[in-house]
Design a protein around this motif. Structure first.
Motif, PDB file in Angstrom:
ATOM      1  N   SER A 150       0.763  -1.383  -0.005  1.00  0.00           N
ATOM      2  CA  SER A 150      -0.117  -0.053  -0.060  1.00  0.00           C
ATOM      3  C   SER A 150       0.900   1.188   0.163  1.00  0.00           C
ATOM      4  O   SER A 150       0.312   2.412  -0.103  1.00  0.00           O
ATOM      5  CB  SER A 150      -0.906  -0.036   1.174  1.00  0.00           C
ATOM      6  N   ASP A 151       2.145   1.234   0.014  1.00  0.00           N
ATOM      7  CA  ASP A 151       3.098   2.294  -0.080  1.00  0.00           C
ATOM      8  C   ASP A 151       3.006   2.753  -1.453  1.00  0.00           C
ATOM      9  O   ASP A 151       3.058   3.978  -1.529  1.00  0.00           O
ATOM     10  CB  ASP A 151       4.287   2.093   0.380  1.00  0.00           C
ATOM     11  N   LEU A 152       3.014   1.976  -2.384  1.00  0.00           N
ATOM     12  CA  LEU A 152       2.919   2.182  -3.625  1.00  0.00           C
ATOM     13  C   LEU A 152       1.538   3.212  -3.947  1.00  0.00           C
ATOM     14  O   LEU A 152       1.258   3.988  -4.550  1.00  0.00           O
ATOM     15  CB  LEU A 152       2.813   0.956  -4.697  1.00  0.00           C
ATOM     16  N   LEU A 153       0.494   2.681  -3.142  1.00  0.00           N
ATOM     17  CA  LEU A 153      -0.838   3.444  -3.290  1.00  0.00           C
ATOM     18  C   LEU A 153      -0.913   4.871  -2.771  1.00  0.00           C
ATOM     19  O   LEU A 153      -1.457   5.770  -3.270  1.00  0.00           O
ATOM     20  CB  LEU A 153      -1.946   2.675  -2.641  1.00  0.00           C
ATOM     21  N   THR A 154       0.213   5.140  -1.713  1.00  0.00           N
ATOM     22  CA  THR A 154       0.057   6.227  -1.012  1.00  0.00           C
ATOM     23  C   THR A 154       0.783   7.341  -1.925  1.00  0.00           C
ATOM     24  O   THR A 154       0.917   8.483  -1.771  1.00  0.00           O
ATOM     25  CB  THR A 154       0.845   6.245   0.173  1.00  0.00           C
ATOM     26  N   GLN A 155       1.535   6.717  -2.930  1.00  0.00           N
ATOM     27  CA  GLN A 155       2.279   7.490  -3.886  1.00  0.00           C
ATOM     28  C   GLN A 155       1.729   7.745  -5.293  1.00  0.00           C
ATOM     29  O   GLN A 155       2.095   8.262  -6.152  1.00  0.00           O
ATOM     30  CB  GLN A 155       3.715   6.859  -4.126  1.00  0.00           C
ATOM     31  N   SER A 195       0.664   2.678   6.523  1.00  0.00           N
ATOM     32  CA  SER A 195       0.435   3.263   5.006  1.00  0.00           C
ATOM     33  C   SER A 195      -1.224   3.634   5.036  1.00  0.00           C
ATOM     34  O   SER A 195      -1.487   4.381   4.501  1.00  0.00           O
ATOM     35  CB  SER A 195       0.503   1.855   4.204  1.00  0.00           C
ATOM     36  N   LEU A 196      -2.054   3.000   5.757  1.00  0.00           N
ATOM     37  CA  LEU A 196      -3.430   3.352   5.986  1.00  0.00           C
ATOM     38  C   LEU A 196      -3.669   4.626   6.637  1.00  0.00           C
ATOM     39  O   LEU A 196      -4.313   5.446   6.307  1.00  0.00           O
ATOM     40  CB  LEU A 196      -4.276   2.461   6.639  1.00  0.00           C
ATOM     41  N   ILE A 197      -2.811   4.773   7.504  1.00  0.00           N
ATOM     42  CA  ILE A 197      -2.713   6.345   8.192  1.00  0.00           C
ATOM     43  C   ILE A 197      -2.343   7.525   6.993  1.00  0.00           C
ATOM     44  O   ILE A 197      -3.046   8.352   7.200  1.00  0.00           O
ATOM     45  CB  ILE A 197      -2.041   6.483   9.511  1.00  0.00           C
ATOM     46  N   LYS A 198      -1.393   7.208   6.627  1.00  0.00           N
ATOM     47  CA  LYS A 198      -1.115   8.053   5.302  1.00  0.00           C
ATOM     48  C   LYS A 198      -2.182   8.210   4.520  1.00  0.00           C
ATOM     49  O   LYS A 198      -2.360   9.464   4.034  1.00  0.00           O
ATOM     50  CB  LYS A 198       0.212   7.484   4.728  1.00  0.00           C
ATOM     51  N   LEU A 199      -2.552   7.181   3.877  1.00  0.00           N
ATOM     52  CA  LEU A 199      -3.897   7.243   2.819  1.00  0.00           C
ATOM     53  C   LEU A 199      -4.926   8.169   3.476  1.00  0.00           C
ATOM     54  O   LEU A 199      -5.541   9.060   2.770  1.00  0.00           O
ATOM     55  CB  LEU A 199      -4.355   5.915   2.600  1.00  0.00           C
ATOM     56  N   GLU A 200      -5.362   7.844   4.963  1.00  0.00           N
ATOM     57  CA  GLU A 200      -6.441   8.697   5.621  1.00  0.00           C
ATOM     58  C   GLU A 200      -5.850  10.088   5.535  1.00  0.00           C
ATOM     59  O   GLU A 200      -6.843  11.064   5.399  1.00  0.00           O
ATOM     60  CB  GLU A 200      -6.825   8.149   6.687  1.00  0.00           C
ATOM     61  N   LYS A 201      -4.641  10.545   5.867  1.00  0.00           N
ATOM     62  CA  LYS A 201      -4.323  11.997   5.840  1.00  0.00           C
ATOM     63  C   LYS A 201      -4.540  12.487   4.616  1.00  0.00           C
ATOM     64  O   LYS A 201      -4.434  13.844   4.365  1.00  0.00           O
ATOM     65  CB  LYS A 201      -2.776  11.948   6.327  1.00  0.00           C
ATOM     66  N   LEU A 202      -4.003  11.792   3.351  1.00  0.00           N
ATOM     67  CA  LEU A 202      -4.493  12.156   2.002  1.00  0.00           C
ATOM     68  C   LEU A 202      -5.753  12.341   1.396  1.00  0.00           C
ATOM     69  O   LEU A 202      -6.005  12.699   0.443  1.00  0.00           O
ATOM     70  CB  LEU A 202      -3.488  11.198   1.084  1.00  0.00           C
ATOM     71  N   GLY A 203      -6.619  11.981   2.368  1.00  0.00           N
ATOM     72  CA  GLY A 203      -8.323  12.244   2.158  1.00  0.00           C
ATOM     73  C   GLY A 203      -8.752  11.045   1.661  1.00  0.00           C
ATOM     74  O   GLY A 203     -10.046  10.979   1.286  1.00  0.00           O
ATOM     75  N   VAL A 204      -8.330   9.862   1.727  1.00  0.00           N
ATOM     76  CA  VAL A 204      -8.912   8.569   1.377  1.00  0.00           C
ATOM     77  C   VAL A 204      -9.772   8.187   2.804  1.00  0.00           C
ATOM     78  O   VAL A 204      -9.166   8.030   3.770  1.00  0.00           O
ATOM     79  CB  VAL A 204      -8.054   7.588   1.143  1.00  0.00           C
ATOM     80  N   GLU A 205     -10.941   7.939   2.643  1.00  0.00           N
ATOM     81  CA  GLU A 205     -12.036   7.508   3.697  1.00  0.00           C
ATOM     82  C   GLU A 205     -11.700   6.158   3.823  1.00  0.00           C
ATOM     83  O   GLU A 205     -12.010   5.237   3.144  1.00  0.00           O
ATOM     84  CB  GLU A 205     -13.482   7.734   3.325  1.00  0.00           C
ATOM     85  N   ILE A 206     -11.527   5.866   5.173  1.00  0.00           N
ATOM     86  CA  ILE A 206     -11.123   4.432   5.664  1.00  0.00           C
ATOM     87  C   ILE A 206     -12.348   4.046   6.487  1.00  0.00           C
ATOM     88  O   ILE A 206     -12.712   4.553   7.395  1.00  0.00           O
ATOM     89  CB  ILE A 206     -10.024   4.162   6.396  1.00  0.00           C
TER      90      ILE A 206
END
Length: 84
Positions: free
Chosen positions: A1-6, A33-44
């Motif tokens: 999921s690091d690829l997903l954050t980028q 990685s999920l915390i990063k995604l959430e900070k980027l605006g992805v709703e978890i």
């Protein structure tokens, strides 16, 4: 999921159900990685029912609790759905 954050194209939301809810809890290998995604605006979203079934609701570290109605509403709004 690091690829997903980028990625330039992030998902609007990620829904965790069944044993997938463990990924949102303390000790998860992908928690950072999920915390990063959430900070980027992805709703978890994590299934409340599944967290309660596995008795790990108190270990939830990222995302919000979602019931079946919320999950179905999100899925019905999606243009594309990827299931893993």
């Amino acid at each position: 999921s690091d690829l997903l954050t980028q990625s330039d194209q992030l998902p609007q939301f990620i829904i965790f159900i069944n044993k997938g809810v463990f990924l949102c809890c303390e000790g998860s290998a992908v928690l950072e990685s999920l915390i990063k995604l959430e900070k980027l605006g992805v709703e978890i979203l994590a299934s409340r029912t599944c967290l309660e079934y596995f008795q790990i609701k108190h270990k939830l570290c990222v995302g919000t609790l979602a019931n079946i109605y919320t999950i179905l509403a999100k899925l019905s709004q999606a243009e594309k759905i990827l299931t893993l």
